[in-house]
Structure formats: structure tokens, C-alpha cells
Design an enzyme around this catalytic site. Structure first.
Site, PDB file in Angstrom:
ATOM      1  N   GLY A   1      -8.817  -1.712   5.912  1.00  0.00           N
ATOM      2  CA  GLY A   1      -7.942  -2.427   6.842  1.00  0.00           C
ATOM      3  C   GLY A   1      -7.909  -3.931   6.688  1.00  0.00           C
ATOM      4  O   GLY A   1      -7.601  -4.649   7.649  1.00  0.00           O
ATOM      5  N   SER A   2      -8.167  -4.420   5.467  1.00  0.00           N
ATOM      6  CA  SER A   2      -8.172  -5.880   5.313  1.00  0.00           C
ATOM      7  C   SER A   2      -6.772  -6.481   5.450  1.00  0.00           C
ATOM      8  O   SER A   2      -6.626  -7.621   5.897  1.00  0.00           O
ATOM      9  CB  SER A   2      -8.806  -6.291   3.982  1.00  0.00           C
ATOM     10  OG  SER A   2      -7.994  -5.935   2.894  1.00  0.00           O
ATOM     11  N   ASN A   3      -5.744  -5.729   5.102  1.00  0.00           N
ATOM     12  CA  ASN A   3      -4.384  -6.244   5.320  1.00  0.00           C
ATOM     13  C   ASN A   3      -4.044  -6.296   6.806  1.00  0.00           C
ATOM     14  O   ASN A   3      -3.416  -7.249   7.279  1.00  0.00           O
ATOM     15  CB  ASN A   3      -3.361  -5.404   4.554  1.00  0.00           C
ATOM     16  CG  ASN A   3      -3.245  -5.833   3.106  1.00  0.00           C
ATOM     17  OD1 ASN A   3      -2.778  -6.931   2.805  1.00  0.00           O
ATOM     18  ND2 ASN A   3      -3.703  -4.978   2.202  1.00  0.00           N
TER      19      ASN A   3
ATOM     20  N   MET B   1      -2.514   5.877   3.428  1.00  0.00           N
ATOM     21  CA  MET B   1      -2.587   6.676   2.197  1.00  0.00           C
ATOM     22  C   MET B   1      -1.908   8.042   2.270  1.00  0.00           C
ATOM     23  O   MET B   1      -2.110   8.872   1.375  1.00  0.00           O
ATOM     24  CB  MET B   1      -4.054   6.859   1.784  1.00  0.00           C
ATOM     25  CG  MET B   1      -4.777   5.566   1.453  1.00  0.00           C
ATOM     26  SD  MET B   1      -3.943   4.529   0.209  1.00  0.00           S
ATOM     27  CE  MET B   1      -4.200   5.540  -1.242  1.00  0.00           C
ATOM     28  N   ARG B   2      -1.110   8.313   3.288  1.00  0.00           N
ATOM     29  CA  ARG B   2      -0.411   9.604   3.355  1.00  0.00           C
ATOM     30  C   ARG B   2       1.074   9.411   3.093  1.00  0.00           C
ATOM     31  O   ARG B   2       1.710   8.543   3.732  1.00  0.00           O
ATOM     32  CB  ARG B   2      -0.572  10.253   4.740  1.00  0.00           C
ATOM     33  CG  ARG B   2      -1.994  10.547   5.161  1.00  0.00           C
ATOM     34  CD  ARG B   2      -2.732  11.500   4.260  1.00  0.00           C
ATOM     35  NE  ARG B   2      -2.135  12.836   4.180  1.00  0.00           N
ATOM     36  CZ  ARG B   2      -2.592  13.791   3.364  1.00  0.00           C
ATOM     37  NH1 ARG B   2      -3.609  13.546   2.556  1.00  0.00           N
ATOM     38  NH2 ARG B   2      -2.025  14.966   3.354  1.00  0.00           N
TER      39      ARG B   2
ATOM     40  N   GLN C   1      -3.690 -12.013  -2.694  1.00  0.00           N
ATOM     41  CA  GLN C   1      -2.259 -12.317  -2.524  1.00  0.00           C
ATOM     42  C   GLN C   1      -1.625 -11.422  -1.456  1.00  0.00           C
ATOM     43  O   GLN C   1      -0.732 -11.854  -0.728  1.00  0.00           O
ATOM     44  CB  GLN C   1      -1.529 -12.171  -3.860  1.00  0.00           C
ATOM     45  CG  GLN C   1      -2.003 -13.175  -4.898  1.00  0.00           C
ATOM     46  CD  GLN C   1      -1.955 -14.601  -4.393  1.00  0.00           C
ATOM     47  OE1 GLN C   1      -0.997 -15.007  -3.733  1.00  0.00           O
ATOM     48  NE2 GLN C   1      -2.987 -15.373  -4.696  1.00  0.00           N
TER      49      GLN C   1
ATOM     50  N   HIS D   1       2.448  -2.548  -1.244  1.00  0.00           N
ATOM     51  CA  HIS D   1       2.073  -1.730  -2.396  1.00  0.00           C
ATOM     52  C   HIS D   1       1.442  -2.626  -3.455  1.00  0.00           C
ATOM     53  O   HIS D   1       1.994  -3.686  -3.771  1.00  0.00           O
ATOM     54  CB  HIS D   1       3.308  -1.018  -2.958  1.00  0.00           C
ATOM     55  CG  HIS D   1       2.997  -0.152  -4.132  1.00  0.00           C
ATOM     56  ND1 HIS D   1       2.406   1.083  -3.996  1.00  0.00           N
ATOM     57  CD2 HIS D   1       3.145  -0.351  -5.455  1.00  0.00           C
ATOM     58  CE1 HIS D   1       2.215   1.605  -5.199  1.00  0.00           C
ATOM     59  NE2 HIS D   1       2.659   0.752  -6.099  1.00  0.00           N
TER      60      HIS D   1
ATOM     61  N   LEU E   1       4.778  10.066   3.684  1.00  0.00           N
ATOM     62  CA  LEU E   1       5.459  10.399   4.940  1.00  0.00           C
ATOM     63  C   LEU E   1       6.734  11.196   4.673  1.00  0.00           C
ATOM     64  O   LEU E   1       7.437  10.946   3.690  1.00  0.00           O
ATOM     65  CB  LEU E   1       5.783   9.112   5.706  1.00  0.00           C
ATOM     66  CG  LEU E   1       4.529   8.318   6.119  1.00  0.00           C
ATOM     67  CD1 LEU E   1       4.881   6.863   6.420  1.00  0.00           C
ATOM     68  CD2 LEU E   1       3.854   8.979   7.313  1.00  0.00           C
TER      69      LEU E   1
END
Ligand code: NHR
Ligand code: GAR
Length: 214
Positions: A12-14, A87-88, A170, A106, A90
């Protein structure tokens, strides 16, 4: 206030970068993980953001999981849904429901290297430039309209971990920027579907060259 729901699967760093950006006019209404052990849940909870788990393993099909996920999201009536290391894959029905208000980051310069293991694929292909892309999510995986990209060099001696770390730095810069543009109502679509950013002064809107690493 624009309400945002963030979906994570892991570290969860983003998500953390978006929370820390304290985007004016934006409120993080909830963080939802599809894995009970997602590390990012702890950070969110410690910032008093409501957290929820919708465990994909508890559902018999992708349709059933996506329906439960949509219910969990809609409880917060968000203006924007943000996939941050989610990561799923959809279903079309899910994606269409959130059309125009679902973003993903991405870890490649799309349309190169869609899918998983992007850093390995980049090293194997021998590209000299790699990066990350924020895009609107459409049913076709990693093919939605591009909002912003950042490029990094691939350097001699890089392995997957080094390259991933350079790209991730980035990601933490461009994802909050993309969310800010969305919240400020500056994103639009040109004829043909490409994303436009209103009021962008310098050069082609939404394209940035990151500073070279020290
Ligand atoms: N769904 C749709 N319809 N369209 C997109 O563009 C999507 C999406 C769901 C997720 C993120 C994407 C990425 O940035 C994303 C974009 C997961 C997989 C995957 O194969 C592929 C791409 C992305 C996310 N997931 C496996 C699956 O079976 C599970 C892998 C795992 O759990 O580790 O769903 O890369
Ligand atoms: C990030 O590099 C993100 O771009 C990537 O996984 C990492 C998640 O890190 N996303 C995908 O590969 C989606 N399939 P984070 O959990 O620390 O944000």
C-alpha cells in the site's frame, strides 16, 4: 469534498503517497483490501481511515467477489475509486459501473508490458527506458486512457528489485498528481479518447520526465 475509495492488495505504498499528499478537496473515505493480511491496512487505520476487507477467497466466482466489492465501495458513495497495487482482474460489469472514475497505476510505460511481472519483462526485453503509467480502467486489462507517465532509465547491473524501486519512487510522485487533477476537475477526453489535462502550461500535458536518480 470529493470522496475517494482506495483498493489495495499488499504493502500500500501508493495509497500511503496519496494519503500523505493531503490533496485539497479530497477525502479518503475508505481503504479496502482483498487480502486480510494486506500491510497497507495498518497505515490506513493509524491515519483514522476506515478499513475493510473483502476477501476474494470467500467468494465462489469473480462475479460474486466483484459484486461484494462494489457493495463495499458504494457504501461510501465515492467520486473516485483508486486501484493502488490492487491485484485482482475486475469483471467488465464492475469496470463499467465505475466508468470514468476508476484509476489504476501500472508499473510500466504502457502499452509496453501489460499484466504482471513488468520489471522482469522490461529487463528481458532489454529496454533502456522503463516507468509507470496512471490510466483510467476499462474492461481490457491495462489498456485504458493514459493520464500521466513517468520514465526512468534501466541501468547496467539492474535486477528486478532495483528497477522496481526506481519505478516505485516515480509512482509515488505521479499517482498523487493524477488524483489531484481528477479532484480539481481538470481531466477530460479528446476526440479519439486520449486524456487531456486542462490548464497544463508546460509541454504536452501529463507527460513528465523525472529527475535523474542520484
Ligand atoms: N481490471 C480490468 N478490467 N481492467 C484493468 O485495466 C485492470 C483490472 C484489474 C486490475 C491492475 C493491473 C496492473 O496494474 C488492474 C487493471 C492484476 C492482474 C492479474 O493478473 C493483472 C493486471 C493488474 C492487476 N491478477 C491475477 C488474477 O487472476 C491474480 C494475481 C495475484 O493475486 O497475485 O486476477 O498490473
Ligand atoms: C506498485 O509497483 C504497483 O504499480 C504495482 O504493484 C506495486 C504495489 O505497491 N501494481 C501492480 O502490479 C498491479 N498489478 P504498493 O502496494 O506499495 O502500492
Amino acid at each position: 469534498m470529493k470522496k475517494i475509495v482506495i483498493l489495495i492488495s499488499g504493502r500500500g505504498s501508493n495509497m500511503e503517497a496519496i494519503v500523505r499528499a493531503q490533496i485539497p478537496g479530497a477525502a479518503i473515505a475508505a481503504v479496502i483490501a482483498n487480502r486480510p493480511d494486506a500491510g497497507g491496512l495498518e497505515f490506513a487505520a493509524s491515519h483514522r481511515i476506515p478499513t475493510f476487507v473483502v476477501d476474494h477467497k470467500a467468494y465462489p466466482s469473480r462475479d460474486a467477489f466483484d459484486a461484494a466489492l462494489a457493495d463495499a465501495i458504494d457504501a461510501h458513495a465515492p467520486d473516485l475509486v483508486v486501484l493502488a497495487g490492487f491485484m485482482r482482474v475486475l469483471t467488465d460489469a464492475f469496470v463499467v459501473r465505475y466508468s470514468g472514475r476508476l484509476l489504476n497505476i501500472h508499473p510500466s510505460l504502457l502499452p509496453s508490458f501489460p499484466g504482471l511481472a513488468t520489471h522482469r519483462k522490461a529487463l528481458e526485453a532489454g529496454v533502456r527506458v522503463h516507468g509507470a503509467t496512471v490510466h483510467f480502467v476499462t474492461p481490457a486489462l491495462d489498456c485504458g486512457p493514459i493520464v500521466i507517465q513517468a520514465a526512468v532509465p534501466v541501468l547496467p547491473g539492474d535486477d528486478e528489485a532495483r528497477l522496481a524501486a526506481r519505478v516505485l519512487a516515480q509512482e509515488h510522485r505521479i499517482y498523487p498528481q493524477a488524483v489531484r487533477w481528477f479532484v480539481d476537475g481538470r481531466l477530460g477526453f479528446a476526440d479519439g479518447g486520449a486524456v487531456t489535462v486542462r490548464g497544463e502550461q508546460d509541454g504536452p500535458a501529463g507527460w513528465t520526465v523525472p529527475p535523474v536518480e542520484a
